[in-house]
Design a protein around this motif. Sequence first.
Motif: not given
Length: 325
Positions: A156-173
Amino acid sequence: MRKSLDYINGVIAAKEVYLLGDKISKLCESSAEDAFRAISESGFGKGAEAVSVYEYEKLLYADERDLDEFIREYAPTNAEKAYLLSPRDFHNAKAILKAHFLKTDANKMLAPEGLLSIEEITRSIEEGNYKPLGEELSSACEKAAALFGEDNAENASGAEVGAIFERALYARLKAVCARNPMLKKLTAKKSDLTDILTALRSKTPEYAANNYVLCGKLKACQLENLFLEDGEKAVHALDGTGYEKFLQTCIEDKSVGLPLTRGELIRDNIEIDFLAERKYELKRTQPFLYYVLRRRAENANLRILFVCLLAGMSESEIKKRLRSV
């Protein structure tokens, strides 16, 4: 019971006198030992026991925990509380989920608790029941867990996992700040600046597209123009968006092989810079946010200060790295 704005602003007025302000800039001229002695004698660190400069993190940790308690007790609305604390939930969930699938220890990667306890997040991830974490964080955990899979954890790509959580964070904000015009605007702008930095760090438009958060006004098709082979056209790719100067600064640094540190600093300072420009006109919940952001910036600057002083860096080099306060 939520406290009145007049009461909150009165508490802030009493606490503001303890902000370090310009003192941090002056500490850049001193030795690490003298800087440590100065902030210890000022009462910074809420009485934490730190006997030498090499224990400066104890002072920072104590002050940061004190500020967290202030946020939880005095946040005027849920929007401010979520804006300030929920990013930690997404960071911690990402760390715990990765550790769960990779069979490693997450403790060293965890941030202080946000709105959710470490125990809540850990239990949800271990049980594979993400719903208690809330819509956006639950969705991120589901997507990341699917990416890892039982037989694919190591790949699993660390960058891809990071992008998933970052997109979700901004969606939450974006969701939680929908009724707060200022926070809504700042979230959108921070999203755009993050996406510009992502594009400039990516080798291909396809790779960048997988890592954008896209919670601002910029679209993926606009960001694709940053990959134009004609450098002059790329510089003007975002003309009319309000990000022309930011893009030019980043491209200047990239063209000479420098990391995009200036761009990151601009992005990380957008909230406090926005409020500082209006510090005599702040109203309603804005004084609370301005106070919290200044304290956080001071803590970040003290961490930078001690790391740099202990590394023997010059005053001018240290000051370049300091955040706005």
